[in-house]
Design an enzyme around this catalytic site. Sequence first.
Site, mmCIF file in Angstrom:
data_model
loop_
_atom_site.group_PDB
_atom_site.id
_atom_site.type_symbol
_atom_site.label_atom_id
_atom_site.label_comp_id
_atom_site.label_asym_id
_atom_site.label_seq_id
_atom_site.Cartn_x
_atom_site.Cartn_y
_atom_site.Cartn_z
ATOM 1 N N MET A 1 0.592 -1.184 -0.143
ATOM 2 C CA MET A 1 -0.012 0.876 -0.108
ATOM 3 C C MET A 1 0.201 1.223 -0.191
ATOM 4 O O MET A 1 2.299 1.140 0.340
ATOM 5 C CB MET A 1 -0.728 0.450 1.390
ATOM 6 C CG MET A 1 -1.876 -0.927 1.123
ATOM 7 S SD MET A 1 -3.709 -0.978 -0.417
ATOM 8 C CE MET A 1 -3.937 0.167 0.308
ATOM 9 N N CYS A 2 0.551 2.248 -0.336
ATOM 10 C CA CYS A 2 0.897 3.257 0.030
ATOM 11 C C CYS A 2 0.081 4.666 0.955
ATOM 12 O O CYS A 2 -1.028 4.603 0.631
ATOM 13 C CB CYS A 2 1.239 4.295 -1.153
ATOM 14 S SG CYS A 2 1.830 2.835 -2.550
ATOM 15 N N ARG A 3 0.862 6.269 0.560
ATOM 16 C CA ARG A 3 -0.173 7.027 1.347
ATOM 17 C C ARG A 3 0.098 7.875 0.161
ATOM 18 O O ARG A 3 1.730 8.316 -0.337
ATOM 19 C CB ARG A 3 -0.092 8.044 2.218
ATOM 20 C CG ARG A 3 0.096 6.355 3.745
ATOM 21 C CD ARG A 3 -0.838 6.550 4.200
ATOM 22 N NE ARG A 3 -1.723 5.094 2.900
ATOM 23 C CZ ARG A 3 -3.500 5.321 3.865
ATOM 24 N NH1 ARG A 3 -3.898 6.469 4.861
ATOM 25 N NH2 ARG A 3 -4.161 4.676 3.255
ATOM 26 N N ASN A 115 -2.868 4.478 -4.939
ATOM 27 C CA ASN A 115 -2.454 3.903 -3.253
ATOM 28 C C ASN A 115 -3.782 2.865 -3.884
ATOM 29 O O ASN A 115 -4.740 3.327 -3.145
ATOM 30 C CB ASN A 115 -2.929 5.493 -2.541
ATOM 31 C CG ASN A 115 -3.627 4.421 -0.588
ATOM 32 O OD1 ASN A 115 -2.759 3.351 -0.561
ATOM 33 N ND2 ASN A 115 -4.194 4.710 -0.273
#
Length: 250
Positions: A1-3, A115
């Site tokens: 995942m990411c932000r 994301n």
Amino acid sequence: MCRHIAYLGEPVALGELLLRPPHALVRQAWAPRTQVSGVVNADGFGVGWYADGDPVPARYRRTGPIWGDLSFADLARVVRSRALLGAVRGATLPGADGEAAAAPFGSGPWLFSHNGAVPGWPGALTPLAAGLTPAELLELEARTDSALLWALVLHRLRAGQPPGDALAGTVLAAAEAAPDARLNLLLTDGDRIAATAWGNSLWCLHGRGRVAVASEPYDDDPGWREVPEQTLVTASRADVVLTPLKEFAA
């Protein structure tokens, strides 16, 4: 995942948004508050920003965690911009693409981030990739789901679709191909922002001549509003419009 986060407004030092606030992107790299999958985003980071008089943004991307790059901290202290897109990356699968896999991806005036994740990658998106030209496939910056999603969005932009339509069409097609995919996409050209909430959190802050769209709030401003699931956000400094993505379905 990411932000990730995109900002439009009065010129501000990059660090004032990405490093200094109590819940800034640098903290989200190791202590995200609303992330539904994974707990650390330390597989790379990047920021793209716009300078007055130049429509093509600059990008700074690295493979390591954002908190360990002292050069970026120094750069972010003095570089100011009226528009930016920043992201920290939590890789879904191991790979050898290095900083090429770190958002933001870019072409011309556009900056893009994803994301989320696409289960069954790469096979799940093979039918969509077949709609791209050989040249577009060779332009892929990395061998990741995010890079391919960017190629699909860019294909639509080059065909003349507005940014919101390009994101919505890509998300709906990818969700049909991979129903469990998480598809929070973020796009800006320095004057407007488009984003989707699909499988993870998305928030918006608007007012006082600026707008920010982010995976989660970077501070405790009461003006932050959560974007409903399966919604497209189109925003400028003047206004924010929320549109259910089901309205784009054929």
